[in-house]
Every structure is written in structure tokens, then in C-alpha cells.
Design a protein around this motif. Structure first.
Motif, PDB file in Angstrom:
ATOM      1  N   PHE E 120      23.259  30.236  53.320  1.00  0.00           N
ATOM      2  CA  PHE E 120      24.840  30.099  53.295  1.00  0.00           C
ATOM      3  C   PHE E 120      25.396  31.310  53.851  1.00  0.00           C
ATOM      4  N   VAL E 121      25.020  32.536  53.336  1.00  0.00           N
ATOM      5  CA  VAL E 121      25.391  33.696  53.898  1.00  0.00           C
ATOM      6  C   VAL E 121      25.055  33.996  55.381  1.00  0.00           C
ATOM      7  N   HIS E 122      23.971  33.584  55.940  1.00  0.00           N
ATOM      8  CA  HIS E 122      23.694  34.118  57.226  1.00  0.00           C
ATOM      9  C   HIS E 122      24.372  32.874  57.980  1.00  0.00           C
ATOM     10  N   ALA E 123      24.697  31.669  57.440  1.00  0.00           N
ATOM     11  CA  ALA E 123      25.282  30.779  58.372  1.00  0.00           C
ATOM     12  C   ALA E 123      26.739  31.113  58.399  1.00  0.00           C
ATOM     13  N   LEU E 124      27.423  31.640  57.184  1.00  0.00           N
ATOM     14  CA  LEU E 124      28.588  32.064  57.454  1.00  0.00           C
ATOM     15  C   LEU E 124      28.764  33.006  58.661  1.00  0.00           C
ATOM     16  N   ARG E 125      28.086  33.904  58.666  1.00  0.00           N
ATOM     17  CA  ARG E 125      28.020  35.088  59.742  1.00  0.00           C
ATOM     18  C   ARG E 125      27.947  34.435  60.927  1.00  0.00           C
ATOM     19  N   HIS E 126      27.045  33.358  61.233  1.00  0.00           N
ATOM     20  CA  HIS E 126      26.771  32.696  62.512  1.00  0.00           C
ATOM     21  C   HIS E 126      27.976  32.087  62.930  1.00  0.00           C
ATOM     22  N   GLN E 127      28.731  31.297  61.976  1.00  0.00           N
ATOM     23  CA  GLN E 127      29.783  30.515  62.240  1.00  0.00           C
ATOM     24  C   GLN E 127      31.016  31.455  62.636  1.00  0.00           C
ATOM     25  N   LEU E 128      31.086  32.421  62.104  1.00  0.00           N
ATOM     26  CA  LEU E 128      32.340  33.522  62.314  1.00  0.00           C
ATOM     27  C   LEU E 128      31.993  34.078  63.733  1.00  0.00           C
ATOM     28  N   ARG E 129      30.764  34.172  64.107  1.00  0.00           N
ATOM     29  CA  ARG E 129      30.510  35.283  65.399  1.00  0.00           C
ATOM     30  C   ARG E 129      30.076  33.904  66.371  1.00  0.00           C
ATOM     31  N   ARG E 130      30.108  32.705  65.997  1.00  0.00           N
ATOM     32  CA  ARG E 130      29.654  31.746  66.976  1.00  0.00           C
ATOM     33  C   ARG E 130      28.314  31.778  67.506  1.00  0.00           C
ATOM     34  N   THR E 131      27.371  32.446  66.838  1.00  0.00           N
ATOM     35  CA  THR E 131      26.025  32.667  67.263  1.00  0.00           C
ATOM     36  C   THR E 131      25.148  31.315  66.621  1.00  0.00           C
ATOM     37  N   ASP E 132      23.916  31.484  66.773  1.00  0.00           N
ATOM     38  CA  ASP E 132      23.122  30.275  66.512  1.00  0.00           C
ATOM     39  C   ASP E 132      22.229  30.555  65.257  1.00  0.00           C
ATOM     40  N   PRO E 133      22.348  29.924  64.224  1.00  0.00           N
ATOM     41  CA  PRO E 133      21.695  30.354  62.876  1.00  0.00           C
ATOM     42  C   PRO E 133      20.328  29.652  62.770  1.00  0.00           C
ATOM     43  N   ALA E 134      19.652  28.939  63.707  1.00  0.00           N
ATOM     44  CA  ALA E 134      18.470  28.270  63.737  1.00  0.00           C
ATOM     45  C   ALA E 134      17.441  29.393  63.346  1.00  0.00           C
ATOM     46  N   ALA E 135      17.157  30.474  63.656  1.00  0.00           N
ATOM     47  CA  ALA E 135      16.170  31.461  63.245  1.00  0.00           C
ATOM     48  C   ALA E 135      16.162  31.806  62.091  1.00  0.00           C
ATOM     49  N   ASP E 136      17.505  31.933  61.484  1.00  0.00           N
ATOM     50  CA  ASP E 136      17.644  32.168  59.904  1.00  0.00           C
ATOM     51  C   ASP E 136      17.289  31.095  59.202  1.00  0.00           C
ATOM     52  N   PHE E 137      17.793  29.774  59.466  1.00  0.00           N
ATOM     53  CA  PHE E 137      17.456  28.595  58.773  1.00  0.00           C
ATOM     54  C   PHE E 137      15.995  28.495  58.860  1.00  0.00           C
ATOM     55  N   GLU E 138      15.207  28.571  59.923  1.00  0.00           N
ATOM     56  CA  GLU E 138      13.850  28.414  60.192  1.00  0.00           C
ATOM     57  C   GLU E 138      12.893  29.283  58.971  1.00  0.00           C
ATOM     58  N   ARG E 139      13.424  30.387  59.001  1.00  0.00           N
ATOM     59  CA  ARG E 139      12.921  31.321  57.949  1.00  0.00           C
ATOM     60  C   ARG E 139      12.975  31.241  56.236  1.00  0.00           C
ATOM     61  N   LEU E 140      14.278  30.476  56.078  1.00  0.00           N
ATOM     62  CA  LEU E 140      14.771  30.188  54.945  1.00  0.00           C
ATOM     63  C   LEU E 140      14.416  28.866  54.263  1.00  0.00           C
ATOM     64  N   LEU E 141      14.766  27.803  54.986  1.00  0.00           N
ATOM     65  CA  LEU E 141      14.683  26.535  54.478  1.00  0.00           C
ATOM     66  C   LEU E 141      13.453  25.468  54.816  1.00  0.00           C
ATOM     67  N   CYS E 142      13.455  24.715  54.049  1.00  0.00           N
ATOM     68  CA  CYS E 142      12.339  23.664  54.266  1.00  0.00           C
ATOM     69  C   CYS E 142      12.832  22.720  55.507  1.00  0.00           C
ATOM     70  N   VAL E 143      11.973  21.561  55.940  1.00  0.00           N
ATOM     71  CA  VAL E 143      12.478  21.141  57.215  1.00  0.00           C
ATOM     72  C   VAL E 143      13.556  20.089  56.902  1.00  0.00           C
ATOM     73  N   GLU E 144      13.480  19.286  55.839  1.00  0.00           N
ATOM     74  CA  GLU E 144      14.371  18.176  55.422  1.00  0.00           C
ATOM     75  C   GLU E 144      15.628  19.010  55.467  1.00  0.00           C
ATOM     76  N   ASP E 145      16.160  20.168  54.806  1.00  0.00           N
ATOM     77  CA  ASP E 145      17.419  20.786  54.840  1.00  0.00           C
ATOM     78  C   ASP E 145      17.675  21.253  56.027  1.00  0.00           C
TER      79      ASP E 145
END
Lengths: 303, 303, 303, 303, 303
Positions: E120-145
Motif C-alpha cells: 500500500f505504501v509503495h502504491a501510494l507513492r507510485h500513484q502520487l508520482r504517476r509511476t508504475d508500481p509493478a516492480a514493487d508488487f512483484e517483490r511483495l505480493l502473491c500472484v492472485e493479489d
């Protein structure tokens, strides 16, 4: 609301849209014309020379600064508080939908609550702008709810009561424990506060007497100013008077615009865009399809 | 409170109602008359020329600006905090009525709570304006409640206790779970806070010494001013003195009005209209008939 | 605290009580005497003419304005925060008494809690003014409680702990459900916050260096001022210096008074009157007889 | 932090300790020496007369006032917010100890929680001042806790987790009901907020660019000022320049001190005294013996 | 964000990095060049002498002060509110992790919640800076999420919903009591508020019209200024114009930078460093290994 990237510093000097120039042009032209007449007559009125210099203007400037600074700060505080209240509407409708999905063991019934919350958001906007919410209700609510809302004077308050009734029905059906009902009362109460806060800003203006005193002081100042400058700077008088009058008139006009932030002036809050966004976010949480995102309009103005 | 659409900029220059001119006319005329005398005598007093120029006035202007800006901002902060507290009264009476209808499984008994809350709102207004609440109590409460309230010194506080007793009786009758009682304690506590907040504003003025210093500084300033201006601008002196004195006196008078926002000056809060509105909103939630909405009065003034 | 209706504008010019004149008279007379000497000597010191004009004073005025405006606003913010904290004491003791009467099923035992809360209010006042609370404790508490409090360093904190013990005893006796204990923890926690807030204001002054810089700047300004004015306005110099010095000294003295709002200066908070009022309100809720309301004293000063 | 009764007005003029004079003496002497040189040369630089008067300085004064007023207000706001956060630490550790004694039915185990809370207070101070908390941990905690804390990067956050674990163990042992655990989560959460708030102030300075602009403007102003004054006030120039430079430099130095309120400058917060006081208050509630109260030190400075 | 110890006062005069000089150099050079031309021509334009003195500039300075002070204060308020919201993100993710470890009797499952919160923290940062959160999600979340998040428009809001679902699953499995679920709803709701608050600041600029008026007033002021000074201070005109223009342009540029605090300008918030720090703190509470602390970079700039 005007949302646009900051233009280049040269371009910013000649922007027309988003400036308040259109609103204050008549007064500005009148003041400048008067200054030209005074300059041409060398400050004489029927052969009588008006004796004035810059001193009175720097003394008056003192109270003008107090008035204008106060008016400006207060208007903006109203604008920003109104924006924050709409932020609360977003936050707490989101919280309620999340809670309906995770605290009540009745996921299929959450959409009824979500619909009432979305209707609340639109009803709030319509109440603040004194427009008719019937079309939005038609789209979102069942017939019974619409019939109940039609004669109501305070429609958003009634919709929050109906959200509370959704909660009561789930509780009486044993789908949610009392301690969790209590958790959902939190956001519901804050929506009540946001509703009351918007009504407060819409219904209580800055004391009217401020408007009167500021207005008179500014105009008297600008009418007398050419007499005070003409001896010292001669033909430059109209230019300087126009410049000073522009800053005063613009400050006053802008203050009047954002003092009532729920209107549809260019600098007012974008209630349309915000209710649209809240609806989208709630629908996404519910897993419902979203309306397409608006293409960025060319004029940079959101309503 | 004056609620009116913003008049046209020309008309705004000559508005009488809503201006504080009536309040400050005597002082303003006296000051202007004195300035005329000084001008006619060319700043002489018994053959002795008073030597003054603009310098002292721009130095004094410094502390005046601090004082007036502070006084103005503080007065408005009191006004707006008072308004916000009344907003809390609206929000939390609404919340309690919603909770009485949806958390307590005793819908028919909710009207008793609603009546006590409406009585609380009116009692608060009467306490703040030192008027007699008997007529409103007669209209809203049963005989026992009225008898209990009559000798009380702090009537609104007692009405909140009686709202708590309603809650206790429902709980002891098993109509509402403890966790939901706790949820209703939230708005009840915030009403207690709003009551205490209104008492605080009504009972604690801005330190009196500020009023004294500002008052003296303004009057001494305006009395000395003609001597400082007469050499430079001659016959224009009375006009400029009147202009500057108007802005100072008006600022001070307006500050004194909104500093005590619960009074009945034209710029004070519209407690009558607000309690009427709260009663209407609560009645609508209860499904009771509403009093007809007031026609917009011609004078734009709500009390 | 001075509570009086606003006097007529003429009378307000000559009010003595409530003005800070008595506090600043020595400095004011010294400054004025010095200005008279400078005027008589035409700004000469041992045959050497001090060359000064108004320019340095308007430049220095800049930082003085920043300092004084800051000091003034900060002092008032401390005063008002202290008042608000005492408002919290009123609100949350009222809330606790209401809850003791309606949430705990032990009405006859509520008076013990009420007595401890009233003792808390008086103990807080005594701690802030460094006076002895023994007489109030004697009047309100039983022997065991008094013995426990006597050696304590933080008496109000201990009284809140004893209020918590009342709650524990009721809970262990099964007279109040855990969820309702939780509801009563709310006001108890806010009283803890109000206590800590008062200790914070009493124990943390505005950084001392501000006082030093402001003091020095003001005095140096007033000592140099006659040299700057004497060439331009001659014999009027002492009057103007006295006027300007009065506003500066008065601002500084008032700031020093309200910066420490718990003292007994004329503009400090009326802690006596407030604790008396809180005790009356709690007693009325308990149905106990009230002390007679104080007759309005002639001097308008509450302590 | 300097805590002392307000000295007599004459003595206050010559206070050395608590003034920022020592910090700014080099700059002040350099500026004054330069002004003396300029005065002796009559504003000439290698035979070329620098043409300057007071006008540029009153124009520049405008932005300086904005900058300095902003810097000053913001620095103090940081100082006061930091103080308020430490007030929260006091309030909520007190609340937790009260709750441990009255909500959990395990009075003998409360001292373990109290020790962890006291350790939290000291750990917060050590983290903010980048000092070593080992000695305080040694005094307060058991070996296991110390071993767990030693490698930790965020020690206060870990101590709050350990406070939560105390609560979990009591709950799992059936000594405290879930609703009361929830009540204790309130103060625990607010301690988490206070910790994060202190980290925020310590880690996020006022944007550095402000410091740069203010610094440059002040120094350029003071270097040019003698040229602007020397023609008008001749030999008084160095005195006036020293006076004005003193107020500017002192304002800037004081702002820099209180902007980082957790340091050990004379005007910084007295973290030592505050953690000592919190420990005493918690120990008194636990019935433990207190450390003797510090004698009032002669220098009036608390660290 | 620039984090560096305060440099020595001499060095601070010549700092380049962290100053806004690079941004405003073109305008500053243009203005100075124009002033040089005006000085060389002695204020003549095609043989016509432009008659101006300092008076108009001190009158205009009045409104400029109001505008700039307002703009400056408002921009900083946005900056600090944004920082405080990120502080809330830290505090309430910490609180949730602590609660997951101590309120839910399922310690091994807490890491799933912690991972979603970090995402969530990284996603918030990416949303505010309009960057892509995919790399952080890859590192942190399971495939379904990750699959569920990919098409979402409001990713952080969805992650908070998923945190709520974690809570629902534990509750339905009987690992956490309803009253404790309610306790965890508190921080979850505050994270929702922080998310909405960041969206509010990112999406609602200061009314664009302010930017326009301030910009025009500053530039017109600086273009006219040489004509007003050249008669009085001759060859010093360009230096003074450059000095005044520097302070105005720098104030405006700095205001524009911190008004949008989520960008990557040197004075913007260090979102990268903050999300890194939050992740470290949560991992430490979970007993997971931490990423190595960044070496202090030489340039003092955090992004």
C-alpha cells in the motif's frame, strides 16, 4: 476548478482564461479613464487644484492591507475547508463500503448500501448547487427509496438515515455483531459531520459588512489616487493607477469567487468531477464496471 | 446575520443596511468637524502652530496594524468557532436521532429522545441570549420534565442528562446492546462539548485591555492626524481624515460586534434560524410534519 | 479576568482599571522625561548634534512588527488554549457524571465519583497556582483519600487514578458492562489530556530569548526616537514619543500577562470562578444543593 | 529551555545568558566594522561615491518581512508541536498505567508495563538526540528485553510492540476483557502517533532554500545599508546599522535554534527534565518511591 | 528534500545546490539587463523621459506583500500537511502490524497483512508520482493479489480493502474477537483518510488565478522599477533591481515547488526515502531482515 500544468513564465503573463480580468474589466476601464482625465487636467477640477500627495495613500494602505489580507485568508480557508469536507465524503464512503464487504457477513447485500452512499454524494452536490437530483436518483435507487426522498427537504440527511437502516436490517438479521455495527457508526457519523459542514459553509457567509467596507475603501482609494500621483509622475499616472487598481480589484473579485466554493465560477470546487470520481472508486471496490475516465478537456476547467 | 446575494459593484458603494455606519456616525462626525476646524485655522491653536507631519503617523501605524489585525482575526475566529459549534449541535442531534431509530429496537420511543434533543437546542439558544425557554419547553416536553427543568441553573446540561436517562431506560429494558449504547455515547459527548464550547465563548471575552489600548490609539491618532496633514494637503484634510477615521472606526465596531457572536446585532449568528432548521431536520427524520419554511424576508437579516 | 459590558466610546478613553497603565507608568514617565530633555536641548549632546531622522525608525519598525505581532499572537494562543483546556475539564467531568448516573447501575454510588472529580478540578487549580488544596480536599474527600493524596507530588493525576479505581470497583461488582467501562474511559482520558495540557502551558514558556530581543529593541527604539523627531516636529516630540512608547510598552506588558494565563493578573483566567461553576454544574446534575451564585462584583474582575 | 521568572525591566536590558548574542557576535562585529569604514570614507569606494538612499531598503524590507515572519512562525510552530507531542507522551503513558491498574485484573503485573513505558520515553529521547539508551535500559528492563532491543534500529517502536505484547499476554490469560483491551489500544495508538510525529519533526527540516534566501537577503541588506544611511545621518550610521543588524541576525539565529527543537541549544526543549518528570509521575501512580526533585539550578537552564 | 547540517554563515552565502537560482536565472538576467539599459539611457525612452519615483512601488508593495505572504504560507501548509499525512501512513501501518501481532491469535499470518501494507505504501507513492508500481508488487505480493490489482484505477484503495479482507478472514476463522476487530478498524480508517488526503493535495491546486495575479504583478513591478530608481541612485540601479528581483523570483519559484509536494523537485518530499523507512520499520517489527541503511549521500538530496 482550473487544473493545468504551470505554463512557461512568459506565457503566464498573457493568460486570459483563469484570470479574473473579464470580471473586473468595466471597473478597471472606468478607473483608468478617470485617471487619464485627471492627468490631462493636471489634477484640476473646475480651475481648482486638488492638493494631494502620496501620504494619505500610504496611511490608508495600512487598513486596506489588514482588510484585504483578512478577507483573502478567510476566503481561502473556506475554500480549503470545503475541499477537505469533500475529501471526508470520499474517505468515509470508501470506509463504509470496505466495512460492508468485510464486517457484515452478507457480501451480496453490500451493493444496496453502496448505491445509497453514491446517491448521498450526488444528493449533497445537488443540494449545495440547488439543482435537481431526480436523474441521479433514478439511475441509482429503487422506486420505494425514490418515493420516500421526493418530498424531503433535507435529502442527504435522509439518505444517511437510510444507510443506517441498512445496517439495522443486517444487525437484526444477525449478519453483523454489535461491536462491528459500532465500528460502522464511525464513518456514518463523519459523513453526517461532512454534510453539516458543507451546509454551514454554504449557509453562513463572511459577515457582509466586511464586503461593504473593503469595497468602499478600495473604490475611494482608486478614485483619489490620480490626484495624489499626478504632480509627481505626470503622464505615467494612468498606467500606475491601472496597475494598482488591477491588483486591488482582482484580489477582491477572487476573494468573492472562492468565498462561496460550491458555485460554478472558474475557481470554484469541481463538485461534478469529484462526485464522479467517488462513484468510480466505490464501484471499483464493489467489482462493478466503471464509467470511462474523462479525456482531459482542452480548457483545463473542471466543474 | 445578513444573507444576501452580492449586489452589483456600484450598488455596493451605497448600501446602508449591513454597513456599520449607523453605529459610528457620531464619532465620525465629531472627528470630521474637528478636522475642519483645524484646517480653517491652518493647524494653529491660539496663535501657536502645531508642528506635525506624516512621520509620527506612519510609525504609530505600525502598532495599530498589529493591534487591529490581531483584534480582527481573533474576533472572526470566535465568530466562526461559535458557528462551528452550532454545526456540531446539528450534526450530533441528527446522529442521535438516526441512532435512536436504527440502533435501539424501540422505534416508537425515539420521539421522546428527539423531543428532548430539540428542547436542548432551544435551551442552548435561550441560555446564550439570556431569554426564557419556558414557551419552547411547554411546546416540546411533558409536565414532569418541565418541572424538573424549571429551577435548574444549567438547563441544557440537564437536558443532556435526560437524554442519557432515555438511553439508560432502553438499555435496562434490553432494547439496545451495551456496544451500541457506547456508540450513542459518542454524539452525546460531543453535544456536551458543544455546550461547553458555547459557554466558553459567551463567558470569556477577548482580554479587555486590548479593547482599551486599541480604542485609545485609534482616537488619539484621528485627533492628531489633521495637524499632520494640513500643511501638505490643505483643504483636502477633512476628507482624508474622514476617510481614514471611517476605516478605523468601522473595523473596531465590526470587531466588537462579531466578538460576541451570540447577540442580536446585524452581523451576529442567526441562532433563531438555526434552531428552527435543526428542529425541522430532526422532525423530517422522525417522519413528523414540518413547520413551513420561512419566506425569504426582504431585509436579508436573519436573527 | 475582566468581564464587563463594553463602556461608551467616550468613557473607554479614560478607563483606569483594566488598562495596563499602572504597570508601565515608570518606564513611560522616564521615556517621556528623556524626550523632553532632548527637545529642550534641540537634540544636542554636549554641543554635539545627534544626526538622526525618521528613516532608521521605519526600517527598525519592520522587525519590531514581526516580533511584536508574533509575541502577541503566541501569547493569546496560549491564553485561549488554556481556556479551552479548562473547557474540556468542564465538559468531561459533566460527561463522566452523566455516565456514572446512566451507564453504571449504581446511582447511589455516583456521588463518590462526583466528589473525586470536583476535588480533581480544585487540585488542578491549586497545582497551577502553587497554592494548598488541603481546605478543598477536607471539604470533599474522605479521610483515606486525603491521607493518600497528602504526600503526592502530582495530586490531580492521582485523583484521576482514583476515579479509575471507582470504575474498577463498579466493574468488578458487576454493575457496569465492559463496553460501557470503555465508554467512560473516553472522558477520563480527555481529562488526563487536559491535565497534561495545563502542565505543558504552565511549565513551558515562550522561548526566553524572544522576550530579551523584543525588550531591547523597544527600549533602544524609544531612547533614540526623540533625536529622530526633534528636527521635524520640535516641541511636539515628547507627546509623540509618549504616545508611541505607550503603545509599545502596553503591548509588551499585556503579552507578558496573558502569556502565563494561570496567574492572578487582571487579564489572567478566572480559575476561581471556573472551578466554582464546574462544581455547581456537577452538583446540579447530582441533584445536590448549589452554593448561591455570586453577586456580580462591582469591580468587574474575576480571579 | 530557559525557565526563569521575568526579570525587572531594567535588568532585562543587560541579560547575557539566554540572549543569542554569543552566537551572532562575529557577524555583528564584522558588519559594524564595515559600517564604520563606510562612514569614515563618507560612502566612497576608491574615490567613487556609492549613490544610495533609504528607498531600496524599504522596498527590500517588504520581502524580508514576509520571509522572516514566515520563518519565525514556522520555527515556533515546530517547537510547539514538538512540545505538544511530548505532552502526549506524558498523557498517554499516564493513561496506560491507570488502565493497567484499573482495567486489567492483575495489579501486580502492571509494573512490567510501566517499566516498558518508562523505557520507551527514555528511548525516544535518546533516538531524537542520537545518544545511547543502554544505561537507561540497564536500569529499567530485564535481560531478555535488552537483548531484543540491542540490535534494533527503531527502538521506541519496538518498545511499543512490547507494551502490546504485555496486553496480549494478559488477554490470553483471561485477565482483561476484549472491550477493555480495545480501550487500552487508544493510548497505545496515540503513543505510536507521538513517536511518528517526533520522527517527522526531527527528520524533515523547513525547506533548505528558505534558509538560503533569508540568509543572503539579510547579509546583502546589512552590507549595503551603510551606503544608504551615511549621507543622511553621518556618524550615527554605525550605531543604527549595528542595531538593525542585531535584530535581523538575532531573529535568524533564534529561528535556527528552535526550528530543531530536540537539540541541546539553550532554547531547545528540556527533554531530560521532561523524561525525568514523566518517570516520576508514573512511579508515583505505581506507588513506587520517586527520585528526589531537582533543586532549581541557578542558571535557569533545563536540558 | 534537502537534509544537511546548517553550513557556516559565510558558506551559506555561496551555496548553489538547494538554492533556486538555477530555475530563475533567465528571468533574473533579463531583468538585470533591462535595468542596465535603462540606467545607461538615464530612464529615457526615445528621448522621452519616463517620470517615475519610488512612491508607486511602495503602494504596489502593499498588495504584493499580501499576495506573496498568502501564497508562501499556503504552499508551505500544503507541504507540511502532505508530510503529516505520510507520517500518518507510518504511524498507522505500524499500529496495524502491532495489532496483527498482539490482537489476532494468528502470529504466523501477520506477515501477509504486513506485505499488503508495505505494498500500500509503495502504491501510494507510485500513484502520487504517476509511476508504475509493478516492480514493487512483484517483490511483495502473491500472484492472485497482483492480478487483481493490475487493472485497478485506484490501487491503494484496493489494497486497503484487501487488508480488510485479511481481517475478515481471521475473524471468520475465530482468531480475533469482534471488539478487537473494531480496534483494528481505527488505523485502517486513518489510512483511508491519509490516502484521500494525499489525493486531495495532489488533485486540488491553489486557485490558478493567484498564480496569474502574483506572476503579473511581480514582473510588471520589476520592469518598471529601474525607471523609479534611476534618478535617485543612478549607477546602483541595476544592482538594486537585481537584488529585489532575486527575492521576488525566488519566493515565487520556491512557492511553486513546495505547492506540489509530491514531485521530484529538490525541495519536494522524499517519498522514496520515506517508503523505504516505513518498510524497514515494519519489517523490524515482524522480525524480518532489513535492507541496509543508505549511506548518507554526498549531495544531501533525498528523493
Amino acid at each position: 476548478m482550473i487544473v493545468r500544468p504551470r505554463p512557461h513564465w512568459l506565457r503566464l503573463l498573457f493568460v486570459w482564461r483563469g484570470s479574473v480580468l473579464p470580471d473586473i474589466l468595466p471597473q478597471l476601464l472606468a478607473t483608468t479613464a478617470f485617471a487619464i482625465v485627471v492627468t490631462v487636467l493636471h489634477g484640476r477640477l473646475f480651475q481648482w487644484k486638488i492638493p494631494l500627495n502620496f501620504v494619505p495613500f500610504s496611511l490608508i494602505g495600512l487598513t486596506l492591507a489588514i482588510f484585504l489580507g483578512f478577507r483573502n485568508g478567510t476566503s481561502y480557508a473556506r475554500y480549503w475547508e470545503a475541499r477537505t469536507l469533500w475529501g471526508t465524503v470520499l474517505n468515509d464512503t470508501r470506509a463504509l463500503v470496505r466495512q460492508a464487504l468485510t464486517l457484515a457477513d452478507a457480501p451480496s447485500e453490500a451493493s444496496l448500501l453502496a448505491a445509497r452512499l453514491i446517491a448521498f454524494v450526488h444528493a449533497l452536490r445537488h443540494q449545495l448547487r440547488r439543482t435537481d437530483p431526480a436523474a441521479d436518483f433514478e439511475r441509482l435507487l429503487c422506486v420505494e427509496d425514490r418515493d420516500r426522498l421526493r418530498p424531503a427537504r433535507y435529502k442527504p440527511a435522509l439518505l444517511l438515515l437510510m444507510a443506517g437502516e441498512w445496517l439495522r436490517d443486517r444487525r437484526q438479521a444477525g449478519r453483523i455483531a454489535p461491536a462491528l455495527v459500532q465500528a460502522m457508526e464511525g464513518p456514518l457519523g463523519r459523513l453526517t459531520d461532512a454534510l453539516g459542514g458543507c451546509e454551514r459553509i454554504a449557509g453562513t457567509p463572511i459577515p457582509f459588512t466586511y464586503t461593504v467596507i473593503i469595497h468602499r475603501t478600495i473604490y475611494l482609494y482608486c478614485v483619489l489616487l490620480p490626484f495624489g500621483l499626478v504632480d509627481a509622475i505626470g503622464p505615467m499616472t494612468p498606467l500606475i493607477v491601472a496597475f494598482i487598481a488591477y491588483t486591488f480589484f482582482a484580489l477582491e473579485a477572487l476573494g468573492a469567487q472562492i468565498e462561496e466554493p460550491f458555485g460554478t465560477d472558474p475557481n470554484d470546487l469541481a463538485l461534478d468531477a469529484m462526485s464522479h470520481m467517488i462513484e468510480s472508486s466505490l464501484r471499483e471496490m464493489m467489482g462493478e464496471p466503471l464509467a470511462p475516465q474523462d479525456a482531459e478537456p482542452g480548457a483545463f476547467i473542471q466543474t
